[in-house]
Design a protein around this motif. Structure first.
Motif, PDB file in Angstrom:
ATOM      1  N   VAL A   1      31.780  63.601  18.033  1.00 24.42           N
ATOM      2  CA  VAL A   1      33.212  63.405  17.839  1.00 24.42           C
ATOM      3  C   VAL A   1      33.481  63.137  16.362  1.00 24.42           C
ATOM      4  CG1 VAL A   1      35.216  61.983  18.420  1.00 24.42           C
ATOM      5  CG2 VAL A   1      33.485  62.455  20.159  1.00 24.42           C
ATOM      6  N   GLN A   2      34.503  63.823  15.824  1.00 27.37           N
ATOM      7  CA  GLN A   2      34.905  63.559  14.433  1.00 27.37           C
ATOM      8  C   GLN A   2      36.374  63.158  14.409  1.00 27.37           C
ATOM      9  OE1 GLN A   2      37.135  65.831  12.729  1.00 27.37           O
ATOM     10  NE2 GLN A   2      37.018  67.657  14.020  1.00 27.37           N
ATOM     11  N   ASP A   3      36.713  62.318  13.431  1.00 28.17           N
ATOM     12  CA  ASP A   3      38.052  61.729  13.431  1.00 28.17           C
ATOM     13  C   ASP A   3      38.925  62.210  12.269  1.00 28.17           C
ATOM     14  OD1 ASP A   3      37.184  58.428  12.031  1.00 28.17           O
ATOM     15  OD2 ASP A   3      36.953  60.462  11.246  1.00 28.17           O
ATOM     16  N   MET A   4      38.559  63.340  11.648  1.00 23.24           N
ATOM     17  CA  MET A   4      39.315  63.792  10.475  1.00 23.24           C
ATOM     18  C   MET A   4      40.009  65.125  10.699  1.00 23.24           C
ATOM     19  SD  MET A   4      39.542  61.630   8.132  1.00 23.24           S
ATOM     20  CE  MET A   4      40.089  62.633   6.752  1.00 23.24           C
ATOM     21  N   ASP A   5      40.192  65.521  11.930  1.00 24.97           N
ATOM     22  CA  ASP A   5      40.942  66.744  12.218  1.00 24.97           C
ATOM     23  C   ASP A   5      40.310  67.994  11.578  1.00 24.97           C
ATOM     24  OD1 ASP A   5      44.289  68.054  11.813  1.00 24.97           O
ATOM     25  OD2 ASP A   5      43.124  67.803  13.656  1.00 24.97           O
ATOM     26  N   HIS A   6      38.986  68.000  11.472  1.00 24.59           N
ATOM     27  CA  HIS A   6      38.297  69.140  10.871  1.00 24.59           C
ATOM     28  C   HIS A   6      38.280  70.323  11.822  1.00 24.59           C
ATOM     29  CE1 HIS A   6      35.805  66.608   7.808  1.00 24.59           C
ATOM     30  NE2 HIS A   6      37.061  66.780   7.431  1.00 24.59           N
TER      31      HIS A   6
ATOM     32  N   ASP B   1      37.707  56.995   5.424  1.00 23.68           N
ATOM     33  CA  ASP B   1      36.377  57.615   5.474  1.00 23.68           C
ATOM     34  C   ASP B   1      36.252  58.516   6.693  1.00 23.68           C
ATOM     35  OD1 ASP B   1      34.023  55.157   4.148  1.00 23.68           O
ATOM     36  OD2 ASP B   1      35.344  56.631   3.215  1.00 23.68           O
ATOM     37  N   VAL B   2      35.680  59.683   6.449  1.00 25.58           N
ATOM     38  CA  VAL B   2      35.396  60.579   7.561  1.00 25.58           C
ATOM     39  C   VAL B   2      34.320  59.963   8.425  1.00 25.58           C
ATOM     40  CG1 VAL B   2      34.494  62.841   8.203  1.00 25.58           C
ATOM     41  CG2 VAL B   2      35.956  62.593   6.194  1.00 25.58           C
ATOM     42  N   LYS B   3      34.524  60.074   9.719  1.00 24.24           N
ATOM     43  CA  LYS B   3      33.498  59.542  10.590  1.00 24.24           C
ATOM     44  C   LYS B   3      33.119  60.594  11.625  1.00 24.24           C
ATOM     45  CE  LYS B   3      32.277  55.188  12.734  1.00 24.24           C
ATOM     46  NZ  LYS B   3      32.772  53.886  13.182  1.00 24.24           N
ATOM     47  N   VAL B   4      31.826  60.839  11.701  1.00 23.47           N
ATOM     48  CA  VAL B   4      31.284  61.708  12.735  1.00 23.47           C
ATOM     49  C   VAL B   4      30.337  60.864  13.578  1.00 23.47           C
ATOM     50  CG1 VAL B   4      29.965  63.800  13.226  1.00 23.47           C
ATOM     51  CG2 VAL B   4      31.464  63.710  11.213  1.00 23.47           C
ATOM     52  N   THR B   5      30.618  60.779  14.856  1.00 19.62           N
ATOM     53  CA  THR B   5      29.776  59.968  15.719  1.00 19.62           C
ATOM     54  C   THR B   5      29.088  60.839  16.756  1.00 19.62           C
ATOM     55  OG1 THR B   5      31.671  59.495  17.154  1.00 19.62           O
ATOM     56  CG2 THR B   5      31.185  57.905  15.420  1.00 19.62           C
TER      57      THR B   5
END
Lengths: 113, 115
Positions: free
Chosen positions: B24-29, B1-5
């Motif tokens: 911060v996002q964890d999907m290398d967008h 799951d994509v996560k944006v915090t």
């Protein structure tokens, strides 16, 4: 970019089908239509996208007529948890992420018991 | 799951303070966005970033600046907070697609109050 127009608010009751129409008269040939849903106190989330005719997923259906100047988001048998703001966006094609999204005010749907 | 915090859900600051909102996002967008949301005005774009160290103004950039030194992190800066910047701030990210694909992933939002 095509400008979109949608109702500011709508009311419905549990179990009913809800149709939210978005007008986009100057949509370009290659533009897509995208809908987002935003629950209270949360960020929006993508729910459906289409180019023409009909698209259906587990959340909603999207109907796009042949002239593509409008689109209708259809929510079958709504429940209280479908109370949210629904945004219609027109998205041009492009590689490289140059598209700037415009969300506008959306349609506030309230579902009553 | 994509996560944006986002760094905070609620923040209270005083007029004139410098305020940093972190995302911060964890999907290398590649793309990241900052929006503000106010009652009756909908979601308005402040700034966005195509990629690291790149930024573009959105519809309402006045009074804000941004920083993107790393791909996963996009910061919104209020150089001197004012009461009219009291709002809900939403961060989003996406990977640009072909043929109109546009799925943005949003964070939970930061409700900023400037006193």
């Amino acid at each position: 970019l095509a400008k979109t127009t949608q109702p500011i608010s709508m009311d419905s009751y549990e179990g009913q089908e809800v149709n939210i129409t978005c007008s986009h008269n100057n949509i370009a040939t290659n533009d897509y239509i995208t809908w987002y849903q935003q629950f209270p106190s949360q960020g929006p989330r993508f729910i459906i996208q289409g180019y023409k005719t009909k698209v259906t997923n587990e959340v909603a259906s999207l109907f796009i007529p042949a002239d593509r100047k409008s689109s209708t988001l259809s929510l079958p048998r709504v429940s209280l948890s479908d109370t949210a703001v629904y945004y219609c966006l027109v998205v041009p094609p492009g590689v490289g992420g140059s598209y700037i999204p415009t969300f506008g005010r959306g349609t506030s749907l309230i579902v009553h018991p | 799951d994509v996560k944006v915090t986002q760094s905070s859900r609620y923040l209270v600051k005083r007029t004139g303070e410098k305020v940093f909102l972190e995302c911060v996002q964890d999907m290398d967008h590649e793309n990241m966005f900052w929006y503000r949301q106010d009652p009756g005005l909908g979601l308005r774009l402040i700034y966005f970033s195509y990629d690291v160290k790149m930024k573009e103004k959105g519809d309402i950039p006045e009074g804000y600046s941004v920083s993107r030194e790393k791909k996963e992190r996009f910061s919104l800066i209020l150089e001197s907070a004012s009461t009219n910047q009291t709002s809900m701030y939403l961060c989003a990210s996406r990977t640009p697609g072909l043929a109109g694909e546009d799925e943005q992933f949003f964070g939970p939002g930061t409700r900023l109050t400037v006193l």
